[in-house]
Design a protein around this motif. Sequence first.
Motif: not given
Length: 295
Positions: A182-207
Motif C-alpha cells: 500500500e502506498t499513498a500520497k502525503i496529504s497536506r491536510k492530514l499533515g504529519r503523523g500520517r503513515h501508510t505502512t503501519r508495521a514492519v513486514e519482511i518479504y522474500d524475493f529470489e536471493g
Amino acid sequence: MGNGTTEKNIIIKGIGGFYYVKTADGVVETKPKGIFRNINIKPLAGDFVEIEEVNGDYVITEIHERKNSFLRPPIANVDRVFIVISTVEPSPNYTVIDKMTAICIKKGIFPDIIITKTDLLKDDGLSGIYEKAGFSVTDINMENADKEIIGMMKGGLSVFAGNTGVGKSTVLNRLFSHLDLETAKISRKLGRGRHTTRAVEIYDFEGGSVADTPGFSYIDTEREQPLYADEIEHLFPEISPYIGKCRFNDCSHTSEIGCAVIEKVKSKEISETRYKSYCDIRKEAEGISRWEQND
Ligand SMILES: Nc1nc2c(ncn2[C@@H]2O[C@H](COP(=O)(O)OP(=O)(O)OP(=O)(O)O)[C@@H](O)[C@H]2O)c(=O)[nH]1
Ligand SMILES: [Mg+2]
Ligand SMILES: [Zn+2]
C-alpha cells in the motif's frame, strides 16, 4: 512445529500483539509467552524463534540471540539498511537521516542511500552530500537504478527505512513485481503523523529478503537509541579520519581553534549539513552519561 534442522522460524510481522511466524510449513499467527513481558523483551520482526502449539494456539517460547536490533524501525537481525530520502514532499530531514546513518554505523552496518522524487524536484546537491561522506547513493529515477539496488540487496535481510512519505513502499513495489504494498500520497491536510505502512513486514524475493517499514520523522537519541558524546566522531565516516589531528587531543570539533574537522568544513570537503548534524547530535548527547542508560 517447524523446529526443523534447516529452516529457522522467523517473525515476519508483528501487529496488535500478534506475531506472524514463517515456518517450514507456512505462516502461523502466534502470541508471545507471558514470560517475555515479564523480562521486558518484545519480539521483533526478524527474530528467529521457537514456537509451540498450546490448545490449538501457537505461542513463541524462545527468541534466539539477536545479531543486532533496531528500535526505529523495530527489527532484528539486519544485514543491510537502505535509507530512503526524497528531494521534496517531504524535503530531507537531515537530523533524522544523519542520526540514522550514525546509529547504523554504531551497529556495524554501513547504510546505503536511495534518493526519490528527483522527477518532482531535481537533486540539487543531496546526493553529493552523502557521496562526499562516503555512502553509496542511488537515484531511483536514474537509468539502471533498479538493477543496481537489487544487486546490492542480494543475500540476507535488507531494510528500507526513512521518513514517512519518501517512497519506501513505492520503490519496493517497483523493484519486485510480486509485491503489492500500500502506498499513498502525503496529504497536506492530514499533515504529519500520517503513515501508510503501519508495521514492519519482511518479504522474500529470489536471493534475499527485504523489510518495508513505517516511516518516522524523529529519532530520540536520548531514550531510544543512545549515542554517546565521545563516540559520535567515530560514527561520521567523513569526520573519523581527522580524530587525533586537531590541536587539542580532546577536541570536540564543535568550536575549538586548530580543529582539523572545522578546517575541512571551511574548505567544503565536509558538507555543512552533515557537520551541523554532528554538532546537534553531539550537543544532544552531552547531557547524557553512559551509566544513566543501558543499550
Ligand atoms: N513523483 C514521484 N512520486 C513518488 C516517488 N516515489 C514515491 N512517490 C510517491 O510518494 C507517495 C508516498 O509514497 P509511499 O511509497 O507510500 O511512501 P512510504 O515511504 O512508504 O511512506 P510510509 O509508508 O508512510 O512510511 C506516493 O504517492 C508515491 O506515489 C518518485 O520517485 N517520484
Ligand atoms: Mg510505506
Ligand atoms: Zn577537532
